[in-house]
Motif scaffolding. Sequence first.
Motif, short mmCIF file in Angstrom:
data_model
loop_
_atom_site.label_atom_id
_atom_site.label_comp_id
_atom_site.label_asym_id
_atom_site.label_seq_id
_atom_site.Cartn_x
_atom_site.Cartn_y
_atom_site.Cartn_z
N ALA A 312 1.94 -16.81 -2.72
CA ALA A 312 1.58 -18.20 -2.97
C ALA A 312 0.23 -18.29 -2.74
N ASN A 313 -0.27 -17.86 -1.66
CA ASN A 313 -1.49 -18.11 -1.12
C ASN A 313 -2.59 -17.35 -1.74
N GLY A 314 -2.34 -16.45 -2.69
CA GLY A 314 -3.28 -15.69 -3.32
C GLY A 314 -3.46 -14.51 -2.75
N SER A 315 -2.92 -14.30 -1.66
CA SER A 315 -3.01 -12.93 -1.14
C SER A 315 -2.18 -11.84 -1.87
N VAL A 316 -2.48 -10.58 -1.82
CA VAL A 316 -2.09 -9.51 -2.76
C VAL A 316 -1.42 -8.34 -1.50
N ILE A 317 0.09 -7.98 -2.04
CA ILE A 317 0.58 -6.87 -1.14
C ILE A 317 0.97 -6.02 -2.31
N ARG A 318 1.18 -4.50 -1.91
CA ARG A 318 1.49 -3.71 -2.84
C ARG A 318 3.03 -3.08 -2.71
N SER A 319 3.27 -2.61 -3.68
CA SER A 319 4.55 -1.96 -3.45
C SER A 319 4.56 -0.58 -4.21
N ILE A 320 5.05 0.63 -3.80
CA ILE A 320 5.20 1.92 -4.75
C ILE A 320 6.59 2.29 -4.81
N GLN A 321 7.25 2.46 -6.06
CA GLN A 321 8.50 2.76 -6.15
C GLN A 321 8.61 3.53 -7.25
N HIS A 322 9.91 4.13 -7.61
CA HIS A 322 10.00 5.15 -8.73
C HIS A 322 10.10 3.89 -9.80
N VAL A 323 9.82 4.69 -10.94
CA VAL A 323 9.58 3.80 -12.07
C VAL A 323 10.61 3.02 -12.41
N ARG A 324 10.23 1.71 -12.78
CA ARG A 324 11.38 0.70 -12.88
C ARG A 324 11.10 -0.04 -14.44
N ASP A 325 12.22 0.03 -15.32
CA ASP A 325 12.00 -0.52 -16.62
C ASP A 325 12.26 -2.15 -16.45
N ASP A 326 12.90 -2.86 -15.44
CA ASP A 326 13.22 -4.14 -15.40
C ASP A 326 12.01 -4.94 -14.98
N ILE A 327 10.91 -4.27 -14.52
CA ILE A 327 9.87 -5.15 -13.99
C ILE A 327 8.85 -5.33 -15.09
N LYS A 328 8.22 -6.28 -15.01
CA LYS A 328 7.06 -6.60 -16.21
C LYS A 328 6.13 -7.47 -15.40
N LEU A 329 4.87 -7.41 -16.05
CA LEU A 329 3.60 -8.14 -15.65
C LEU A 329 4.27 -9.71 -15.62
N GLY A 330 3.71 -10.30 -14.58
CA GLY A 330 4.04 -11.64 -14.39
C GLY A 330 5.46 -12.27 -14.03
N ASP A 331 6.32 -11.20 -14.14
CA ASP A 331 7.57 -11.40 -13.27
C ASP A 331 7.68 -12.12 -11.94
N LYS A 332 8.56 -12.91 -11.69
CA LYS A 332 8.54 -13.60 -10.18
C LYS A 332 9.61 -12.67 -9.51
N ILE A 333 9.23 -12.09 -8.33
CA ILE A 333 10.18 -11.06 -7.87
C ILE A 333 10.56 -11.59 -6.33
N THR A 334 11.55 -11.32 -5.79
CA THR A 334 11.79 -11.46 -4.61
C THR A 334 12.31 -9.83 -3.85
N TRP A 335 11.66 -9.07 -3.06
CA TRP A 335 11.88 -7.93 -2.82
C TRP A 335 12.10 -7.60 -1.21
N PRO A 336 12.87 -6.69 -0.90
CA PRO A 336 12.91 -6.26 0.69
C PRO A 336 11.67 -5.94 1.19
N ILE A 337 11.54 -5.98 2.52
CA ILE A 337 10.39 -5.67 3.31
C ILE A 337 10.63 -5.15 4.51
N ASP A 338 10.39 -4.14 5.04
CA ASP A 338 10.86 -3.55 6.13
C ASP A 338 9.43 -3.81 7.35
#
Length: 352
Positions: A312-338
Amino acid sequence: MRILLENFTKRFGNTTVINEMTLEIDSGEMLALLGPSGCGKSTTLFAICGIHQVSGGRILFGDREVTDTTAQSRNVGVVFQNYALYPHMDVYENIAFPLTIRKRKKKDIEREVHAIAELVHIPELLKRKPAQLSGGQQQRVALARALIRKPDVLLLDEPLANLDAKLRLEMRSEIRRIQQETGITAILVTHDQVEAMSMCDRIAIMKDGKILQIDTPTGMYANPKNEFVAGFLGNPPIAFLEGSAKNGHCALANTDISLPLPLHLGDLNSDHPIKLGIRPELVGNKGSSEISGTVSFIETQGRENLYDITLANGSVIRSIQHVRDDIKLGDKITWPIDCSKMLIFDNDGNRL
């Protein structure tokens, strides 16, 4: 052969490039001098091989001080970025050259050239000229020429810089194999953290003529001493987020996101400004906390995808995962974080 640089100083005119640096390389290990251009890593290498005279301190090979000896008397093998092969000589003559100038017997030279050619997997190339070789083949010839003199130390100055990606991968494993088979002490100069991490026993990260940290690749990746080291290691790179510590959590700047701090940092002063370091493998896979944002970039890497998530503040984080077909550019996501493996730094970049 153990190598020791003790209070090593190098000046060019009135400019001090390295000031009283101490570095020890164990016998039989391969150590990387890693850092950005201009950090002093090649200067250090050239001082070890005798190309540069030191301005202060001393250099020891084993128990023998070589500070003021010539390059020729140090018995060092060097492989440069441009390979520096003699174009008018064939491969056999290039490899044999160090023995030829020592006036070794022809029969001995022939035996040793063929032996070293087998070691670096180029016995079928001995009659070719350098211009008839690929980059990877030229690199093997340069390596064979450096090794045939049976050096006490092998120095590698950006040896893979001129190779394509596939050849770099192949030659990383080949150089490491040869170094381990021969048991030679080796120093690799590189700005490529993948080369340093995949080829070497330990890494010395340099900046502005100083060594910031020396550790094993896994040790340094997991426990960097400061923000610079954390940012220099890791591909895809780490993301840094600014926030403040409060009640055992970090409140990210200009957002309503609050992430739990590692347990040992639970007593940080209220509203203490800090910076989080979040590596891509910590996001989107597993974790007891969650973070929300918008998918702003997707990079396909074959079996894995790299996702950029804009908060929301413009900062960017990255995630590396196995290929997913359910995620597209512009999607709003809520993902787990360790959050247990996040790296925490103060405003000066020091690890907390």
